[in-house]
Design an enzyme around this catalytic site. Structure first.
Site, short mmCIF file in Angstrom:
data_model
loop_
_atom_site.label_atom_id
_atom_site.label_comp_id
_atom_site.label_asym_id
_atom_site.label_seq_id
_atom_site.Cartn_x
_atom_site.Cartn_y
_atom_site.Cartn_z
N LYS A 67 0.86 -1.18 0.00
CA LYS A 67 0.00 0.00 0.00
C LYS A 67 0.89 1.22 0.00
CE LYS A 67 -2.20 1.85 3.55
NZ LYS A 67 -3.20 2.13 4.61
N ARG A 110 -10.42 -1.35 7.22
CA ARG A 110 -9.53 -2.32 7.87
C ARG A 110 -9.04 -1.80 9.22
NH1 ARG A 110 -4.45 0.04 9.11
NH2 ARG A 110 -3.07 0.21 7.27
N HIS A 137 -12.46 11.82 10.51
CA HIS A 137 -13.09 10.97 9.50
C HIS A 137 -13.17 9.50 9.94
CE1 HIS A 137 -14.12 9.43 5.52
NE2 HIS A 137 -13.09 8.62 5.59
N GLN A 138 -12.09 9.01 10.56
CA GLN A 138 -12.03 7.60 10.93
C GLN A 138 -12.96 7.23 12.08
OE1 GLN A 138 -10.25 5.11 9.38
NE2 GLN A 138 -11.15 3.66 10.83
N ASN A 159 -13.57 15.32 21.95
CA ASN A 159 -12.72 15.82 20.88
C ASN A 159 -12.20 17.20 21.26
OD1 ASN A 159 -11.76 15.28 18.04
ND2 ASN A 159 -12.71 17.28 17.72
#
Length: 321
Positions: A67, A110, A137-138, A159
């Site tokens: 990757k 993943r 985003h994750q 956050n």
């Protein structure tokens, strides 16, 4: 050679398929059937980007490849995802290129799957409160994947910029779970499972804030210098990881090892727990911590799975090469 573009991934790869692929890779790594090659990760001196390669070979799945990608912090202003990656698969019998696969969504799936696998094998079975540290985003992928592994009754989150917690609130609502924004003291005191998914270079969560019996999945530290939790918390916990060599150099464990508070020999591969060759959680009061550094074999496994699906459904693009 087959091409599966980024735009096709969402219709092909499910969180469940990603979970299965990642769990199998962990097991193969621990059996010695799969090996990651050394990671290359460098600041390129342009656009503030960090770029690198993760690669390896899984003899069990016959997945060989790499990757390529990294982090471009200015991409959001351009309407693009900050994390950009592409997976290249090769035929292990000939070395010929087999497939070129969009890696952005696959990386998110993943990474979330790895945290979910750790929850399946390490968290208390009676876990009811899920805590999320970070709202990038994750974070939504993490919540969806992890929530599937236990009967959580509510989600709490923190956050640095509270305005971004709207992402977590929406995701929790989609899952039918109540969500509350809390400070770090409350999050550590109430959560049974905590997922940290930030790009921090300084500790966010301390040992004093985390109660006994908690499982932590630390998913944000994948570069030398990054850190999400305190050294005392890492040294207090039973520590598990995807790959020990990465954990002690670029993972959350790097700081505790460097300070002499954690020996690399005390870190257990999650694959060994999956295979039944090492114990996981040993008591309800034990704090367990999964250091998810992200290994290339995970990317190869999900990419290979999506290529097979794309070919079966007739959406893979074949090009002469």
């Amino acid at each position: 050679m087959w091409i599966v573009p980024e735009t096709a991934i969402a219709d092909l790869m499910t969180p469940e398929a990603a979970f299965d692929a990642v769990e199998q890779v962990f097991a193969a790594m621990s059996r010695g059937d799969a090996r990651n090659f050394p990671v290359i990760r460098e600041a390129i001196g342009h656009a503030d980007a960090i770029y690198g390669f993760k690669s390896g070979f899984d003899r069990a799945g016959l997945n060989l490849g790499l990757k390529s990608g990294g982090y471009w912090p200015g991409n959001v202003a351009k309407g693009l995802t900050n994390h950009q990656s592409t997976v290249v698969l090769f035929d292990p019998d000939t070395g010929r290129p087999r497939a070129l696969v969009g890696g952005n969504l696959l990386t998110a799936l993943r990474t979330a799957a790895a945290a979910a696998v750790s929850v399946k094998h390490l968290a208390r079975t009676d876990a009811k409160v899920l805590g999320i540290v970070g709202a990038g985003h994750q974070s939504a992928f993490q919540m969806r994947a992890v929530a599937a592994e236990r009967g959580f009754e509510r989600v709490i989150g923190w956050n640095r910029d509270p305005a971004k917690l709207a992402r977590l609130s929406r995701t929790a609502a989609d899952l039918g779970l109540p969500f509350e924004a809390v400070d770090l003291d409350r999050l550590g005191a109430e959560a049974d499972v905590i997922v940290t998914v930030t790009s921090s270079f300084a500790q966010i969560l301390t040992s004093a804030q985390v109660r006994p019996g908690t499982h932590l999945a630390c998913m944000g530290t994948d570069t030398k210098g990054k850190q999400e939790v305190g050294v005392s918390l890492v040294s207090r916990a039973a520590v598990f990881t995807d790959e020990v060599a990465q954990a002690v150099t670029i993972g959350e464990c790097q700081h505790a090892v460097a300070a002499g508070h954690l020996d690399a020999g005390a870190i257990t591969e999650l694959g060994a727990v999956i295979n039944g060759t090492a114990p996981g959680r040993t008591s309800a009061e034990q704090v367990t911590l999964f250091d998810g550094t992200g290994v290339g074999l995970q990317d190869l496994a999900v990419a290979a799975a999506v290529v097979d699906l794309a070919m079966a459904r007739g959406v893979a693009i074949e090009v002469p090469f």
